[in-house]
Write an enzyme that holds these catalytic residues in place. Structure first.
Site, PDB file in Angstrom:
ATOM      1  N   ASP A  53      -4.421  -3.118  -1.487  1.00 22.45           N
ATOM      2  CA  ASP A  53      -4.465  -4.412  -0.800  1.00 22.45           C
ATOM      3  C   ASP A  53      -5.841  -5.072  -0.862  1.00 22.45           C
ATOM      4  OD1 ASP A  53      -1.781  -3.956  -0.064  1.00 22.45           O
ATOM      5  OD2 ASP A  53      -2.396  -2.877   1.740  1.00 22.45           O
ATOM      6  N   GLU A 227       7.932 -12.267  -0.848  1.00 21.48           N
ATOM      7  CA  GLU A 227       8.118 -10.980  -0.183  1.00 21.48           C
ATOM      8  C   GLU A 227       7.048 -10.746   0.869  1.00 21.48           C
ATOM      9  OE1 GLU A 227      10.596  -8.882  -0.618  1.00 21.48           O
ATOM     10  OE2 GLU A 227       9.854  -7.255   0.651  1.00 21.48           O
TER      11      GLU A 227
END
Ligand code: FUB
Length: 477
Positions: A53, A227
């Site tokens: 991330d 998403e």
């Protein structure tokens, strides 16, 4: 906390097995590979822990990279802390450790997932999703620091906003209005106040239309490709919303809009599904005249959907502002600048590390440790110029010590110096050693290769070369 030397880091064990078991997968995922002796690869950008991330932030000539941290051997998104890295050249990355963890938020119980940091008012605000212990739902917390590398503290002592969703991205528009976007399965935003720790108005839901976010087939609950993992920014008056698309496996897609709140138009794929992780996560910045795309994959040995690694590619926008398709590579971005060996460099500034670990140093910052015979650190593009005359390093050893070999080009390349490190009385008992250097000229990939007996040899906190007389006098004039 200084790691006890008689314990063995679990990451080291995992990777020892992983180097063997995961090699096949790694080669399949990232063709030019992550074999310990393959010095070419610079992606993923961190090798000694799993990272995920990515959220890059450019500040004062460096790019700071905020990441999550997948635990070794994880079989879920078991994430307890976040990490900070920085680089002046996109290739050599300095490990700043973990200035933010679940324990920073007294109200959080789990899930140190995907966040982003931003600078404002001389401070750094880091927005992260965590599970709220009291409600059991995902919430967004905000931490603050005076430095990009922390330490960070909980700015509020409670969630900034909570609707059970994740993945905040923060964007400050040219008029000073800041926005916080987040969400999975929905996509929402709030208008942050200038204090960056409160907001005005309510939570607004962005309409997830197929025109705005593409068409997903086979999931009637989620008709669009959106998403999770939004990344919002502005370039040449156009607003970009890059996101992880479709699940699973995800790819990276993007939409654009004439304003920060839309209306959004779907623009297509940024990065196809690649790399052995069923999630991906975007982060985009401009740095030293080029554009860079950060993402994650399962590219390290032992890597996969829950053991991910952050990587970076350089790219160019097309003339009309659209983003080209970017593929994962093992080579990574080209080096944006050379590294100056004549100023103090942290030992944990690494283009590629083999076998080493890092830990907080007793005299501040981080140090490299857990060094065995044959381990090495590659530092790429070191500008020796007319030549170096000596090498100085800050070292410690609680064992018999070892030798730091200075090699050019590869871990087995030409030796230009050897520094012997003695027992210093402890793994955090630091001393400075100096040794002569000969033949280090021009710009070179430096390898600090560690040799000695069995067991851990030494720790290193920082290093610096001294220039030969010609270089030194040129620097003076
Ligand atoms: O890292 C945990 C979650 O996986 C992140 O919040 C999502 O974006 C996905 O990458």
């Amino acid at each position: 906390m200084i790691t006890a030397r008689n314990s063995t880091p679990s990451s080291r064990l995992t990777r020892a097995v992983a180097w063997t078991l995961g090699l096949l997968l790694a080669f399949a995922v990232v063709p030019a590979a992550v074999h310990p002796t393959a010095a070419r690869a610079d992606n993923p950008i961190v090798q000694h822990i799993y990272t995920a991330d990515p959220a890059p932030l450019v500040h004062n000539g460096r790019v700071y990279l905020y990441t999550g941290h997948d635990e070794d051997g994880s079989t879920y998104f078991t994430m307890k802390d976040w990490r900070v890295w920085s680089s002046a050249d996109m290739v050599n990355w300095t490990d700043h450790g973990s200035p933010l963890s679940l324990t920073t938020f007294s109200w959080a119980s789990a899930d140190a997932w995907a966040g982003q940091a931003v600078q404002r008012n001389g401070r750094f605000y880091w927005y992260v999703p965590v599970k709220n212990r009291a409600t059991g739902r995902m919430a967004i917390g905000v931490a603050v620091s005076d430095s990009p590398t922390g330490p960070f503290r909980d700015a509020l002592g409670r969630p900034l906003v909570e609707n059970g969703e994740i993945d905040p991205t923060v964007f400050i528009d040219d008029d000073g209005q800041a926005y916080l976007y987040w969400g999975n399965p929905n996509l929402s935003y709030v208008r942050l106040n200038t204090d960056m720790t409160s907001y005005s108005g309510g939570v607004t839901r962005i309409p997830l239309t197929t025109a705005g976010f593409g068409t997903r087939t086979g999931d009637t609950n989620r008709p669009t490709l959106y998403e999770e993992g939004p990344w919002v920014y502005k370039r040449n008056g156009l607003y970009y919303l890059v996101f992880a698309a479709r699940c699973c496996s995800e790819f990276i897609a993007y939409s654009t809009a004439p304003g920060p709140t839309g209306p959004w138009t779907y623009r297509g794929t940024v990065m196809p599904t690649q790399g052995g992780s069923f999630t991906n996560h975007p982060g985009i910045v401009d740095f030293k005249g080029s554009s860079y795309f950060f993402y994650h994959n399962g590219g390290l040995p032992g890597g996969g959907g829950f053991t991910r690694s952050v990587a970076v590619e350089r790219f160019s926008y097309r003339p009309d502002g659209t983003i080209p398709t970017i593929n994962m590579t093992s080579g990574g971005a080209p080096q944006a600048d050379t590294l100056d060996p004549y100023v103090r460099q942290e030992a944990e500034t690494i283009a590629w590390g083999s076998g080493i670990e890092t830990e907080p140093a007793g005299e501040g910052g981080m140090n490299v440790g857990w060094i065995d015979n044959g381990d090495y650190i590659k530092v790429k593009g070191v500008a020796f110029g007319a030549g170096a005359s000596s090498f100085t390093a800050r070292v410690a050893s609680g064992s018999g010590g070892g030798t730091v070999e200075l090699r050019l080009g590869s871990p087995n390349g030409t030796v230009v110096g050897r520094c012997v490190v003695p027992n210093t009385g402890g793994w955090q008992s630091w001393t400075t050693v100096t040794c002569p250097v000969s033949g280090a000229t021009g710009t070179q990939d430096l390898h600090l290769r560690f040799t000695g007996g069995s067991g851990y040899l030494l720790n290193m906190n920082w290093w610096r070369f001294s220039p030969a007389a010609a270089t030194a006098s040129r620097q003076v004039h």
